[in-house]
Motif scaffolding. Structure first.
Motif: not given
Ligand code: FES
Ligand SMILES: [Fe+2]
Length: 325
Positions: A27-29, A35-37, A46-48, A114-115
């Motif tokens: 998970q990243v914020l 966001v899940v990578l 990357a998904f919500k 990168w997202v």
């Protein structure tokens, strides 16, 4: 808290170093958004970080045969976000088309993941040193900072503090004056002319001398400087890019590039950069207002602040609201 920033929403935002994303989803914020990578044979995704079934965090799940499996009821999502399996349903029953994950743009590039929350085909900033022959690139970061990204970026673009905050490293107290220089629009963004800076030991020979800095603004949260030694033609550049994490926290990352052998290990290079950054951090974390004032009348600028002024004008033109006032 999610700040609505239509500009940054469509920007490539650094999420983590490429090496940080392995088998396990993480998970990243990004701008307050969870966001899940995850990584599959096809690449990075990357998904919500939210399962449509019961709101579980998909980052608690795992990757199985190229699909992200939710930890709660094991629904499986393929890389396109479509649900491919619901274990609770009878085999013959179709999977509801609404069973989808929300997907974001995701790319592995320049040593990072990168997202892009809004525009998966958004343009990339040019980075000719990366992967080019004759250049060594060293990834730096993460460095968490209790400040908004524009203050952090502007600190990186600030030439006047080098001989003060980084005295003895990037400047000398007897040479604090900054010569005049201009800033120009270029196809890649904004670029300064070369600025002479007197440094105590820029090439490791123990000899103090002038080096020449060029600053570039490529994107709202991605900037660079290049340092040139005109005796040796050595070039060193640092790209800084900042992740807006949540309303009060940012994460800085960078790439240091050398067209020569600095005679240091990657570890020594990043430790030096950490030490320099540690000198900036308390300054940046205590600046007021926290939001960078884009109205040029609000703070008192000097001629030597032309790069910062150009940065503020650029953010204003683009309409960046996260961390600006
Ligand atoms: S909450 Fe994800 S499968 Fe049920
Ligand atoms: Fe600094």
């Amino acid at each position: 808290m999610i700040v609505n920033d239509a500009v940054l929403h469509n920007e490539w935002i650094v999420a983590c170093r490429a090496q940080d994303l392995q088998e396990k989803p993480m998970q990243v914020l990004i701008m307050g958004e969870r966001v899940v990578l995850f990584r599959t044979g096809e690449g990075v995704h990357a998904f919500k970080d939210l399962c449509v079934h019961r709101g579980a965090a998909l980052s608690q799940g795992c990757v199985k045969e190229g699909k992200l499996v939710c930890a709660y009821h094991a629904w499986e999502f393929d890389a396109s976000g479509a649900c491919a399996s619901i274990p609770q349903l009878p085999k013959e029953q179709a999977i509801p088309t609404k069973a989808r994950a929300i997907t974001y743009g995701c790319e592995e590039r320049y040593g990072f993941i990168w997202v892009n929350l809004g525009q998966a085909d958004a343009p990339w900033f040019p980075f000719p040193e990366y992967g080019a022959g004759g250049w060594r690139n060293v990834v730096w970061g993460p460095q968490t900072v209790a400040a908004k990204p524009p203050r952090i970026v502007e600190n990186f673009l600030d030439v006047g503090h080098l001989a003060i905050v980084h005295e003895g490293y990037l400047g000398v107290e007897t040479h604090t004056e900054i010569g005049d220089y201009r800033v120009h629009r270029v196809p890649e963004g904004i670029r300064s002319e070369e600025i002479a800076i007197f440094q105590p030991d820029p090439d490791g020979s123990g000899q103090a001398k002038h080096v020449y800095y060029t600053y570039e603004i490529a994107r709202p949260l991605t900037v660079k400087f290049t340092k040139r030694d005109n005796e040796t033609d050595h070039l060193m550049s640092i790209v800084l890019t900042v992740q807006p994490k949540d309303a009060d926290t940012s994460v800085a990352y960078g790439v240091l590039s050398f067209n020569y052998d600095p005679g240091l290990t990657d570890e020594e290079i990043t430790s030096f950069q950490d030490m320099i950054f540690a000198q900036d951090k308390p300054v940046v974390e205590n600046q007021k207002p926290e939001d960078l004032p884009l109205d040029l009348q609000v703070e008192l600028s000097l001629k030597c602040d032309r790069v910062s002024i150009a940065y503020r004008q650029y953010l204003k033109e683009l309409g960046v609201v996260w961390g600006t006032a």
